[in-house]
Design an enzyme around this catalytic site. Sequence first.
Site, PDB file in Angstrom:
ATOM      1  N   GLU A 164       8.798   6.997   1.599  1.00  5.47           N
ATOM      2  CA  GLU A 164       8.951   8.606   1.230  1.00  5.47           C
ATOM      3  C   GLU A 164       8.203   9.668   0.721  1.00  5.47           C
ATOM      4  OE1 GLU A 164       6.191   7.143  -2.196  1.00  5.47           O
ATOM      5  OE2 GLU A 164       7.353   5.036  -2.584  1.00  5.47           O
ATOM      6  N   CYS A 207       4.545  16.544   0.930  1.00  2.66           N
ATOM      7  CA  CYS A 207       4.232  15.851   1.545  1.00  2.66           C
ATOM      8  C   CYS A 207       5.530  14.730   2.288  1.00  2.66           C
ATOM      9  CB  CYS A 207       3.226  15.201   0.379  1.00  2.66           C
ATOM     10  SG  CYS A 207       2.180  13.601   0.576  1.00  2.66           S
ATOM     11  N   CYS A 252       1.543   1.128   5.900  1.00  2.00           N
ATOM     12  CA  CYS A 252       0.191   1.368   5.810  1.00  2.00           C
ATOM     13  C   CYS A 252      -0.520   0.292   6.290  1.00  2.00           C
ATOM     14  CB  CYS A 252      -0.314   1.765   5.305  1.00  2.00           C
ATOM     15  SG  CYS A 252      -1.657   2.255   6.134  1.00  2.00           S
ATOM     16  N   CYS A 306      -6.144   0.639   2.864  1.00  2.00           N
ATOM     17  CA  CYS A 306      -7.406   0.775   1.603  1.00  2.00           C
ATOM     18  C   CYS A 306      -6.910   0.545   0.339  1.00  2.00           C
ATOM     19  CB  CYS A 306      -7.484   2.580   1.490  1.00  2.00           C
ATOM     20  SG  CYS A 306      -7.489   2.726   2.937  1.00  2.00           S
ATOM     21  N   CYS A 363      -5.317   2.336  -2.243  1.00  2.00           N
ATOM     22  CA  CYS A 363      -3.905   3.135  -2.603  1.00  2.00           C
ATOM     23  C   CYS A 363      -2.464   1.964  -2.640  1.00  2.00           C
ATOM     24  CB  CYS A 363      -4.336   3.691  -0.639  1.00  2.00           C
ATOM     25  SG  CYS A 363      -2.289   4.263   0.166  1.00  2.00           S
ATOM     26  N   ASN A 394      -5.467   7.743  -8.133  1.00  2.00           N
ATOM     27  CA  ASN A 394      -4.255   7.622  -8.753  1.00  2.00           C
ATOM     28  C   ASN A 394      -4.466   5.681  -9.010  1.00  2.00           C
ATOM     29  OD1 ASN A 394      -2.294   9.864  -9.245  1.00  2.00           O
ATOM     30  ND2 ASN A 394      -2.050   9.906  -6.860  1.00  2.00           N
ATOM     31  N   CYS A 436       1.299   7.839  -2.973  1.00  3.32           N
ATOM     32  CA  CYS A 436       2.107   7.559  -2.169  1.00  3.32           C
ATOM     33  C   CYS A 436       2.151   6.373  -1.979  1.00  3.32           C
ATOM     34  CB  CYS A 436       1.604   8.113  -0.715  1.00  3.32           C
ATOM     35  SG  CYS A 436       0.400   6.875   0.379  1.00  3.32           S
TER      36      CYS A 436
END
Length: 280
Positions: free
Chosen positions: A18, A32, A39, A43, A46, A218, A260
């Site tokens: 993205e 961004c 990943c 975390c 996230c 978020n 993200c």
Amino acid sequence: KDGTLKRAYALPDEKLIESVLMPYDDGRFTACISSQAGCAQGCVFCATGQMGFGRHLTSDEIFEQAYRFSQELKTKGARLSNVVFMGMGEPFANFEQVRSALTRIHDHLGIGWRHLTVSTVGIVPNIYKFADLDMQVTLAVSLHAATDEVRGALMPVNKRWPIAELIQACRYYVHKTNRRITFEWASIEGENDSTADAKRLAHLLRGLKCHVNVIPVNPTKGFDGHASMESARRFVGDLESAGIPATLRVRRGIDIDGGCGQLTTLMEEEAAAQPDNVPL
């Protein structure tokens, strides 16, 4: 609704990444971009961390995200003014490809070093390595907690490089580059947004040339935490009162799953729900 544009790209190996274009009232446009598909940092708050690691992106794949936005803006008489490596992935886990992409964005898109930002969860050896490059790029560190106990629960990387080691590396970066460092703080109600949390953070950052961006967390499907705007505002005020510059950042693109990894997660869920013979 805020003008944020989010794109998902399918790579040749069918991995999804993205990138986001964010317009601002003063005429700036910030891209961004992602440095990895998925990943490995895990975390908990996230969406990208929740999906796991796919692979590193090449410098071409990283650069192209910024290039596409830059070219589109040119056709509208505008220009890309800033690029932030805050999309999917941990940039410092893909150090050489990110370094190469930074150079290309600077050289070919004409974006100054000081208008480029690289975010990291705190890969300590590569903070030192990045400082020694002396590229004058802004470094943003995802901190989110001022104690190892809380940060370790939110961010597994803290078990490898605890807060004391991370802050020491940040002080080296500031000493070496004379650049102000940015600390990112995802405000989570009841987790890291109290006055006591602000006091601990202020003590940790005392004497360090820095700025704290407080961002209401978020919402994601894999994390139950949420933000309190009232607490986030108070947290910023507490930091300012303690002499630590801080800003409450507006969450961008909430209505389009702007965090993200959120769009990719949605697309993967939709694809999984489709019959095998029906293309998306």
